[in-house]
Enzyme design. Structure first.
Site, PDB file in Angstrom:
ATOM      1  N   ASP A 396       0.810  -1.209   0.000  1.00 13.67           N
ATOM      2  CA  ASP A 396       0.000   0.000   0.000  1.00 13.67           C
ATOM      3  C   ASP A 396       0.849   1.267   0.000  1.00 13.67           C
ATOM      4  O   ASP A 396       0.386   2.329  -0.368  1.00 13.67           O
ATOM      5  CB  ASP A 396      -0.905   0.027   1.236  1.00 13.67           C
ATOM      6  CG  ASP A 396      -1.887  -1.121   1.240  1.00 13.67           C
ATOM      7  OD1 ASP A 396      -2.309  -1.500   2.338  1.00 13.67           O
ATOM      8  OD2 ASP A 396      -2.215  -1.635   0.161  1.00 13.67           O
ATOM      9  N   ASN A 433      -9.323   1.952   3.685  1.00 14.35           N
ATOM     10  CA  ASN A 433      -8.259   2.796   3.122  1.00 14.35           C
ATOM     11  C   ASN A 433      -6.915   2.365   3.671  1.00 14.35           C
ATOM     12  O   ASN A 433      -6.829   1.802   4.775  1.00 14.35           O
ATOM     13  CB  ASN A 433      -8.499   4.269   3.433  1.00 14.35           C
ATOM     14  CG  ASN A 433      -8.359   4.612   4.896  1.00 14.35           C
ATOM     15  OD1 ASN A 433      -9.298   4.437   5.663  1.00 14.35           O
ATOM     16  ND2 ASN A 433      -7.188   5.091   5.288  1.00 14.35           N
ATOM     17  N   CYS A 434      -5.878   2.592   2.893  1.00 13.43           N
ATOM     18  CA  CYS A 434      -4.516   2.347   3.353  1.00 13.43           C
ATOM     19  C   CYS A 434      -3.831   3.695   3.523  1.00 13.43           C
ATOM     20  O   CYS A 434      -4.485   4.699   3.807  1.00 13.43           O
ATOM     21  CB  CYS A 434      -3.779   1.433   2.381  1.00 13.43           C
ATOM     22  SG  CYS A 434      -3.682   2.106   0.709  1.00 13.43           S
ATOM     23  N   ILE A 435      -2.552   3.756   3.307  1.00 13.80           N
ATOM     24  CA  ILE A 435      -1.816   5.001   3.505  1.00 13.80           C
ATOM     25  C   ILE A 435      -2.155   6.036   2.437  1.00 13.80           C
ATOM     26  O   ILE A 435      -2.215   7.229   2.697  1.00 13.80           O
ATOM     27  CB  ILE A 435      -0.291   4.739   3.492  1.00 13.80           C
ATOM     28  CG1 ILE A 435       0.076   3.722   4.568  1.00 13.80           C
ATOM     29  CG2 ILE A 435       0.483   6.035   3.710  1.00 13.80           C
ATOM     30  CD1 ILE A 435      -0.241   4.183   5.958  1.00 13.80           C
ATOM     31  N   ARG A 437      -4.553   5.136  -0.500  1.00 10.76           N
ATOM     32  CA  ARG A 437      -5.673   4.774  -1.368  1.00 10.76           C
ATOM     33  C   ARG A 437      -6.973   4.574  -0.607  1.00 10.76           C
ATOM     34  O   ARG A 437      -6.988   4.052   0.508  1.00 10.76           O
ATOM     35  CB  ARG A 437      -5.367   3.472  -2.123  1.00 10.76           C
ATOM     36  CG  ARG A 437      -4.123   3.512  -2.980  1.00 10.76           C
ATOM     37  CD  ARG A 437      -3.945   2.192  -3.715  1.00 10.76           C
ATOM     38  NE  ARG A 437      -2.662   2.139  -4.393  1.00 10.76           N
ATOM     39  CZ  ARG A 437      -2.264   1.120  -5.172  1.00 10.76           C
ATOM     40  NH1 ARG A 437      -3.069   0.083  -5.343  1.00 10.76           N
ATOM     41  NH2 ARG A 437      -1.089   1.144  -5.742  1.00 10.76           N
TER      42      ARG A 437
END
Length: 489
Positions: A396, A433-435, A437
């Protein structure tokens, strides 16, 4: 594998609590040896040390509960605290139902079986914490939107999650009532078979000791080798002042191999993780593994380090366990002997060096240097060669995406446009959500309008699967995700 990666990500939350505990306990043991060796606690420094040990131990001793709550929250679809509450309810129910006092009432025959009794004595372990966390998260994800009849409407939605988790926990407890003693007994039998193999047996023990930590089952092997479960008692005899002449094995051989690995091997492996972390994530990696390495060196607390990568890179954890086995065999053969009453850190090494069974403790220097170098080289090679997802190397975390600047700081407007572009809230199945996206699972892929999504000022859209949409937002993704969730309620 996807489940393990998600579990590993969820474990980062409770694992982040552990390094400070290890550091506190290491300082505390150094200031107050009486907490480890026994005796009176006198003087202000010893009192401070005692206080620090108890402060760190409060969380280390309850690590399984931290895992339950952390995994419950971390694996839930929207990181909701309701899942953590459900996980805690599951933990309390399982550990209470399977407490020795209760299972011996249900099945009196267990009281006559020493191995089975020992198994349930150790039921409050990290493995059960992980199970409880998964139960809490899965029940939340499945039942958070449940609608009940009007006369039960109070328990609709999130309020029913803990109730369902409790019912599931009862079923799981029934299964564990029969399965847990078998698994625990098998490990004791394995320990008994290993005893006759001398140095190689000590290496096999060290391998399984590390390998079983995620499940909490290493306690079974520890009881075989450290205490008097089958007539050994490596730890108890060592601290009682005995020597190898008083027992039938080389006293300390089942403890000594952990010292070079924990004191020097773990810092070496941690340095490899820091060096192989992506450039923009090195500070994050340092924050997690460096403090864990200090805890391992000072007092042998390795769980903060181990749980930081064992689920993200299980193959690397297998290699980690093998390195313990190799160094334990070497340590036994070269004659280094030390013991611990807590764990194999510098504190215990100093305390045990004066005991009669201690031998060649100076060899911790060459053994430690070798362990540091070997752990570093092996970890660095494996991480780079197989692109393992250790802290700071997750998929991510894309460097290019970290540099993305959202062209519109009206997060509500951005979220609204994205929502329209994916077909409205009725077409959204899950939100995460990731860092960098926003990760969405949608129901009907034909309703997705990528041009509309991009008009929100985001950097791009990725379609990794038929029903998956990933919107590259950049480092402000959390703000957009929060607004997106509000719009979908």
């Amino acid at each position: 594998m996807k489940f393990l990666q998600r579990l590993g990500k969820a474990l980062m939350l409770p694992v982040a609590v552990l390094p400070i505990c290890g550091i506190l306990m290491g300082i505390g043991y150094a200031l107050c040896p009486a907490t480890m060796q026994g005796g009176d606690v006198t003087g202000i420094l010893q009192q401070i040390g005692y206080y620090l040990v108890k402060a760190g131990g409060a969380l280390i001793d309850n690590m399984a509960i931290l895992f339950a709550i952390g995994i419950g929250v971390g694996m839930s679809d929207d990181n909701d605290g309701t899942a953590g509450l459900a996980a805690l309810a599951s933990w309390l129910m399982i550990t209470n139902l399977l407490a020795t006092a209760n299972v011996t009432v249900i099945m009196p025959s267990i009281a006559e079986n020493a191995d089975a009794t020992l198994a349930f004595d150790k039921i409050a372990n990290p493995f059960i914490g992980i199970i409880a966390g998964v139960i809490g998260a899965m029940c939340y994800n499945k039942f958070k939107g449940t609608k009940l009849p009007d006369w039960l409407s109070f328990f609709s939605g999130k309020r029913c999650v803990a109730i369902v988790a409790g019912v599931v926990s009862i079923v799981v407890s029934v299964v564990l009532l029969f399965v847990w003693p078998i698994v625990f007994g098998a490990l004791i039998a394995l320990g008994e078979a290993i005893v006759s193999l001398d140095a190689v047996g000590a290496g096999i023990y060290a391998f399984f000791n590390r390998l079983l930590i995620p499940f909490g089952l290493h306690h079974a092997l520890n009881n075989v080798f450290w205490f008097d479960t089958i007539g050994l008692g490596d730890l108890t005899h060592f601290w009682a002042g005995d020597t190898s002449a008083d027992v039938t094995w080389s006293l300390g051989m089942y403890m000594s191999g952990f010292f070079p690995c924990m004191m020097f091997g773990v810092p070496g492996a941690a340095l490899a993780m820091i060096h192989t972390a992506k450039s923009n994530k090195k500070k994050v990696a340092i924050g997690l593994v460096a403090s864990a390495a200090v805890a391992a060196f000072v007092c042998g607390v390795t769980e903060p380090f181990e749980f930081g990568f064992m689920f993200l890179a299980p193959a690397l954890y297998l290699i980690y366990a093998l390195l313990y086995a190799i160094f334990t065999v070497i340590t036994v053969l070269v004659g280094f002997r030390a013991g611990f009453s807590f764990s194999a850190g510098a504190t215990d090494l100093v305390f045990s060096a004066s005991l009669p069974a201690a031998q060649n403790t100076w060899m911790i220097i060459p053994l430690g240097i070798a362990a540091f170098l070997v752990f570093y080289v092996v970890f660095r090679f494996a991480i780079v060669k197989f692109d393992l997802k250790t802290p700071g190397r997750e998929d991510d975390d894309q460097e290019a995406e970290k540099k993305v600047v959202l062209s519109n700081d009206n997060f509500t407007q951005v979220a609204s446009i994205i929502l329209e572009g994916v077909g409205g809230k009725d077409n959204v199945a899950t939100i995460d959500n990731c860092i960098t996206r926003l990760r969405l699972e949608i129901k009907d892929y034909t309703k997705v309008d990528e041009a509309k999504i991009k008009s929100a000022g985001i950097a791009g859209v990725i379609r990794p699967g038929k029903n998956s949409v990933q919107v590259i937002v950049g480092t402000k993704v959390q703000f957009v995700a929060d607004e997106f969730k509000k719009l979908c309620r």
